[in-house]
Write an enzyme that holds these catalytic residues in place. Structure first.
Site, PDB file in Angstrom:
ATOM      1  N   GLU A  45      42.094  47.443  40.811  1.00 43.12           N
ATOM      2  CA  GLU A  45      43.246  46.844  40.147  1.00 43.12           C
ATOM      3  C   GLU A  45      44.569  47.446  40.606  1.00 43.12           C
ATOM      4  O   GLU A  45      44.661  48.642  40.876  1.00 43.12           O
ATOM      5  CB  GLU A  45      43.094  46.992  38.628  1.00 43.12           C
ATOM      6  CG  GLU A  45      41.802  46.360  38.132  1.00 43.12           C
ATOM      7  CD  GLU A  45      41.759  46.179  36.630  1.00 43.12           C
ATOM      8  OE1 GLU A  45      42.824  46.094  36.008  1.00 43.12           O
ATOM      9  OE2 GLU A  45      40.652  46.111  36.093  1.00 43.12           O
ATOM     10  N   ASP A  46      45.566  46.585  40.694  1.00 47.02           N
ATOM     11  CA  ASP A  46      46.963  47.004  40.787  1.00 47.02           C
ATOM     12  C   ASP A  46      47.274  47.856  42.020  1.00 47.02           C
ATOM     13  O   ASP A  46      47.966  48.867  41.915  1.00 47.02           O
ATOM     14  CB  ASP A  46      47.360  47.782  39.520  1.00 47.02           C
ATOM     15  CG  ASP A  46      47.188  46.992  38.241  1.00 47.02           C
ATOM     16  OD1 ASP A  46      46.538  45.953  38.264  1.00 47.02           O
ATOM     17  OD2 ASP A  46      47.720  47.433  37.200  1.00 47.02           O
ATOM     18  N   CYS A  84      47.165  40.259  36.479  1.00 48.01           N
ATOM     19  CA  CYS A  84      45.719  40.102  36.600  1.00 48.01           C
ATOM     20  C   CYS A  84      45.168  38.765  36.108  1.00 48.01           C
ATOM     21  O   CYS A  84      44.410  38.100  36.824  1.00 48.01           O
ATOM     22  CB  CYS A  84      45.010  41.241  35.884  1.00 48.01           C
ATOM     23  SG  CYS A  84      45.508  41.479  34.166  1.00 48.01           S
ATOM     24  N   ASP A 256      43.457  43.327  43.149  1.00 51.22           N
ATOM     25  CA  ASP A 256      43.687  42.055  42.444  1.00 51.22           C
ATOM     26  C   ASP A 256      45.150  41.591  42.417  1.00 51.22           C
ATOM     27  O   ASP A 256      45.425  40.439  42.084  1.00 51.22           O
ATOM     28  CB  ASP A 256      43.108  42.095  41.024  1.00 51.22           C
ATOM     29  CG  ASP A 256      43.828  43.029  40.075  1.00 51.22           C
ATOM     30  OD1 ASP A 256      44.639  43.853  40.534  1.00 51.22           O
ATOM     31  OD2 ASP A 256      43.567  42.943  38.861  1.00 51.22           O
ATOM     32  N   HIS A 257      46.104  42.439  42.742  1.00 53.57           N
ATOM     33  CA  HIS A 257      47.520  42.078  42.960  1.00 53.57           C
ATOM     34  C   HIS A 257      48.225  43.355  43.333  1.00 53.57           C
ATOM     35  O   HIS A 257      47.586  44.405  43.488  1.00 53.57           O
ATOM     36  CB  HIS A 257      48.159  41.422  41.725  1.00 53.57           C
ATOM     37  CG  HIS A 257      47.991  42.197  40.470  1.00 53.57           C
ATOM     38  ND1 HIS A 257      48.662  43.371  40.219  1.00 53.57           N
ATOM     39  CD2 HIS A 257      47.206  41.987  39.383  1.00 53.57           C
ATOM     40  CE1 HIS A 257      48.300  43.848  39.035  1.00 53.57           C
ATOM     41  NE2 HIS A 257      47.410  43.035  38.512  1.00 53.57           N
TER      42      HIS A 257
END
Length: 731
Positions: A45-46, A84, A256-257
Site C-alpha cells: 500500500e501507498d 485505495c 496500490d497508488h
C-alpha cells in the site's frame, strides 16, 4: 457507451447463471490444471516507485530489486485514482469507477448488471482464488468472488493439483505507518540494521515540501517501512520456493497508488498515480505471456508501455486463457489476448473522505493534462485523517506563518487553475503549469479533446452530485435483494434430480453453492458454473449474489424435490440505463464549459436555473457562485439564486444558501443550511456542513446546529463539524 448491454441482457433474462461465465475452451482447460500457470500477486500500500530497482539510491530494497532482476520492471504503470478504495474497485472489475459509480471514497456502489469481480471468471475456469486479505472495493465482495478472503487465505489451502490465483497484501507501508511513532513501530524499525535505516539528513525532498525536521523524519520513515515490507516480500517468495511452486507461478509485485504523503496520496499528480509493477515469469510460461516475443519477459527486462490498473483484470484472464468479457474497459498487456499498447492513461479524483473535489486527468508518456471541475476549491482542504501527518501539519503551520516559498505555496493557493498541463519528463514533480505557454497549445488542445472523448465514451458520472447519485443508484437508500436461485428442469438430465441445474431471475446474479456443511458460513462456498452432481441423501444449499445487492434467501434442495420450469425473468431498471437514456451528462458537460468564460458566463448560468434536472440546477448555482468571485457585479444574480433557496432539491438549496451567505445575506442562507443538517440523507447533510465549513466566521450563528452535527451518525459529517468547531474554539 462501451458497455455491451444488448449481449448481456440476451444472456441474463431468465437464463442460467452459468451462461454468464466464459464457456467453451475454458471448460476444456479447466480439466487440465497442469497446463496453466499459477498466479501470485504481492501488493503493498501507498508507495511510489521508490525502490532501488527504479534507480532510487536512497532506497534499501534488495529483495524486490532481486525480483526485478528475475523478471520485468514496468516503468509506466498508473492507478486511475490516488487512493485505495476507488483504485481497488477498478482493479477488481477491470472498469473505471467513474463508469460503474464507485468513484467517491468510501461509497457503496451498485455497478451495472454485467460487472463482476474478475476472480469469478478464474474460479469458473478451475482456479482456486484466495485473497489475504484486503478488499476495499466500494462494495461488499460477493460470496462468488473468492474461494477464501481472510487473514488465513493462502494457496496452501487449495485442493491438490488445482491451479491458484493468490493475493497477499501488505499494509506495512500504509500512510498511517509513516507517522506511527508507537513503541511497537519503533521496535520494528529497530530490527533494521544501521545500513538499512534511512538518514533523514540525506533525504531528497520534492520541491513542493518545506525542508523541516518533521518532513525529513516522515520521508525517512516512509523509506524505512518500505524496507520492512521488502523483507516480507522475500518471505512470501521463500514460501513459494519451499512449496516447489516457483517454476509454475507467475509473480506480480505492485503498489496500490502513490506514496502516503501530502500531495501524493489522494492526488492525481504522478506522485499519487505512478506505481511500481514487477512481473516474474518462469521460463516455461514466457511464450504464454508474450507469444511473439518471449524474451521480452525474461530476466532483467524493462517495459515502458503505458499500463493502467484497469488493465490488470483482462491481463489475468488473458494469461489464464479465459475470454475477456466485452464490458471490461481495460486491455490485456500479456497473454494470448494481448492488446496494442495504450496511448493514454486516465485518472479521477472525487470526494476524498470529507473533502469534495472533482478532477480528471489524462496522460501520455510525456504530458499530463488535468481538468479541475471545482477550480474554485483550494487543494488545501482539511481532511482530518490526512492532517494527522506531521508533514501536513508542518505545511499548514508554515503556510499560516507566510513562510512557504516557491512550489511549496501551490498546495494552498485559494483556487486552482481550470486546466493544468505538465511535461513530466522535464518537470517530474508537476510544478510548472504550461497551459499559458503558446509552445504547448497544440498539446493542450489534443489532451483536452482526449479527455472530453473519454468522458463521453466511459459514461463518467462524476458531475452528478453525490446525494442525487445515491438516490439514483439506490432509491430511498434501500438495498435490493437478489432473487433466490431455483433448480430448473434440465433437458436430458437425470430423472431423479441428482444432476442439478440452477438459475436466478436477478440480472447479473451469480450463484454460490455448497453440498452439506454450514449454510450460514462465509467460507467454503463454490461458484456455480456448470450442473452439480448430488449423491443420495446429500443436501444442496445455494444463494444468489450480485454486487451492490443483498444476498438472496437460501435455497435448500435434495434429489427428488420439485423443480421449476425456469427462473422467470425479473426486469430491473438500473441507474446506468436511466442515465444513459437521458442527455443530462452531456448537458452538464456543456454547462461546465462555461468555467472558461469566468465572470462573463454569469448570464449564461441563469439560463440553466430552471432546468428540469436538479443536477443541472445545482451546477448552475455553483457556477454563478464561483463566477461571482471574479466580479463585483452580482446584484442581477442574487435574486435568481435566492429563489433557489426554495428549490425542490436539497442539493440546489444548499448550493444557493452557500452563495447567499458568501454574498452577504447570511440571514437568508444560514437557516437553509441549518435545516439541511437535519436531512435524512447523509450526503445532503455532508454538503451542508461542508458549506458551513467554507463560510468561516460567517457560520457562527449556526454554532448550535454545528455542535449537533458533531454527533452525527455519519462519520464524515462528524469530522467536518469537529473541524469547524476546532476553528471556532481556537479563534
Amino acid at each position: 457507451m462501451i458497455l455491451n448491454r444488448r449481449r448481456f441482457l440476451q444472456m441474463a433474462s431468465g437464463s442460467l447463471a452459468a451462461m454468464m461465465l466464459p464457456q467453451g475452451s475454458l471448460l476444456a482447460r479447466a480439466r487440465r490444471g497442469s497446463d496453466r500457470p499459477n498466479f501470485l500477486w504481492i501488493s503493498t500500500e501507498d508507495i511510489s516507485p521508490d525502490l532501488g530497482c527504479y534507480s532510487d539510491a536512497y532506497a534499501v530494497t534488495p529483495n524486490v530489486d532481486r525480483l526485478a532482476a528475475e523478471g520485468v520492471r514496468y516503468d509506466n504503470v498508473f492507478s486511475h485514482s490516488g487512493v485505495c478504495a476507488p483504485t481497488r474497485s477498478g482493479i477488481i472489475t477491470g472498469m473505471y469507477p467513474t463508469t460503474i459509480g464507485t468513484h467517491h471514497m468510501r461509497c457503496a456502489g451498485v455497478p451495472p448488471h454485467e460487472v463482476k469481480c474478475f476472480p469469478e471468471y478464474l474460479r469458473a475456469a478451475g482456479y482456486y482464488c484466495t485473497n489475504n486479505s484486503k478488499t476495499d472495493y466500494q462494495f461488499d465482495p460477493p460470496l462468488t468472488a473468492w474461494d477464501e478472503s481472510n487473514g488465513s487465505a493462502h494457496w496452501r489451502n487449495r485442493p491438490k493439483d488445482k491451479p491458484f490465483f493468490a493475493v497477499i497484501n501488505f499494509t506495512t507501508t500504509h500512510e498511517s505507518q509513516i507517522r506511527n511513532r508507537s513503541e511497537a513501530m519503533l521496535k520494528r524499525l529497530a530490527s533494521l540494521s544501521p545500513t538499512e535505516r534511512h538518514d533523514p539528513a540525506k533525504a531528497q525532498l520534492p520541491p513542493y515540501y518545506p525542508d523541516t525536521p518533521e518532513v525529513r523524519r516522515d520521508w525517512a520513515q516512509y523509506y524505512d517501512i518500505i524496507t520492512l515490507m521488502d523483507k516480507q516480500v522475500q518471505q512470501v517468495l521463500d514460501d513459494l520456493e519451499a512449496d516447489g511452486l516457483a517454476d509454475d507461478t507467475i509473480v506480480w509485485f505492485w503498489g496500490d497508488h502513490g506514496r502516503g504523503l501530502p500531495r501524493a496520496k489522494r492526488w492525481i499528480y504522478d506522485s499519487g498515480l505512478r506505481v511500481p509493477l514487477i512481473v516474474r515469469v518462469p521460463p516455461k510460461w514466457r511464450k504464454l505471456a508474450m507469444p511473439d516475443q518471449p524474451q521480452a519477459v525474461g530476466p532483467g527486462t524493462v517495459n515502458d508501455d503505458l499500463i493502467a490498473f484497469i488493465d490488470f483484470a483482462p491481463t489475468m484472464l488473458s494469461l489464464a486463457g479465459v475470454e475477456i468479457p466485452s464490458h471490461m474497459q481495460g486491455r490485456a498487456f500479456l497473454g494470448s489476448r494481448k492488446a496494442e499498447p495504450r496511448e493514454y492513461i486516465f485518472a479521477a479524483r472525487d470526494r476524498m473522505d470529507e473533502a469534495y473535489d472533482l478532477i480528471r486527468a489524462v496522460r501520455d508518456k510525456r504530458f499530463k493534462y488535468i481538468r479541475n471541475y471545482m477550480w474554485y476549491v483550494t487543494r488545501g482542504q482539511d481532511i482530518r485523517y490526512m492532517n494527522e501527518m506531521p508533514t501536513m501539519q508542518a505545511m499548514r503551520r508554515l503556510h499560516a506563518e507566510g513562510k512557504l516559498v516557491g512550489p511549496q505555496k501551490q498546495y494552498f493557493e485559494p483556487i486552482k487553475p481550470i486546466e493544468e498541463l505538465y511535461d513530466t519528463v522535464s518537470d517530474p514533480h508537476e510544478i510548472n503549469n504550461l497551459v499559458g505557454d503558446p509552445a504547448y497549445a497544440e498539446t493542450l488542445h489534443r489532451l483536452r479533446r482526449v479527455h472530453e472523448q473519454w468522458y463521453r465514451d466511459t459514461g463518467d458520472v462524476g458531475l452528478i452530485p453525490e446525494p442525487i447519485f445515491d438516490e439514483l443508484k439506490r432509491p430511498g437508500g434501500q438495498y435490493e435483494t437478489a432473487s433466490p436461485p431455483v433448480v430448473v428442469k434440465r433437458t436430458g438430465g437425470s430423472a431423479d434430480g441428482s444432476v442439478v441445474t440452477m438459475a436466478c431471475a436477478t440480472h447479473g446474479a451469480s450463484i454460490a453453492y455448497r453440498i452439506g456443511g454450514d449454510p450460514k458460513g462465509r467460507t467454503g462456498w463454490l461458484l456455480y458454473a456448470r450442473p452439480v452432481s448430488l449423491g443420495s441423501g446429500e443436501t444442496l444449499y445455494a444463494k444468489a449474489c450480485r454486487i451492490g445487492f443483498r444476498d438472496s434467501d437460501l435455497l435448500t434442495y435434495r434429489p427428488g424435490d420439485p423443480v421449476a420450469e425456469a427462473a422467470g425473468p425479473k426486469e430491473r431498471d438500473h441507474w446506468r440505463d436511466r442515465l444513459d437514456a437521458s442527455d443530462v451528462r452531456q448537458r452538464l458537460r456543456t454547462l461546465k464549459e462555461l468555467d472558461h468564460k469566468g465572470a462573463d458566463a454569469m448570464h449564461s448560468y441563469l439560463l440553466y436555473l430552471e432546468d428540469a434536472e436538479p443536477s443541472v440546477r445545482y451546477w448552475a448555482v455553483v457556477g454563478l457562485h464561483a463566477a461571482g468571485r471574479l466580479t463585483a457585479d452580482i446584484a442581477f444574480a442574487r435574486s435568481a439564486v435566492k429563489a433557489r433557496l426554495a428549490d425542490a432539491s436539497v442539493v440546489v438549496r444548499v448550493a444557493a444558501a452557500h452563495a447567499m451567505c458568501d454574498w452577504g445575506t447570511e440571514g437568508d442562507g444560514l437557516p437553509v443550511l441549518a435545516a439541511a443538517l437535519k436531512h435524512p440523507t447523509d450526503k445532503a447533510r455532508m454538503l451542508a456542513i461542508v458549506a458551513l465549513d467554507k463560510l468561516g466566521p460567517k457560520a457562527q450563528p449556526a454554532l448550535e446546529q454545528i455542535r449537533a452535527a458533531a454527533e452525527d451518525p455519519d462519520d464524515y459529517v462528524k469530522r467536518v463539524a469537529l473541524t469547524v468547531l476546532s476553528r471556532f474554539d481556537g479563534a
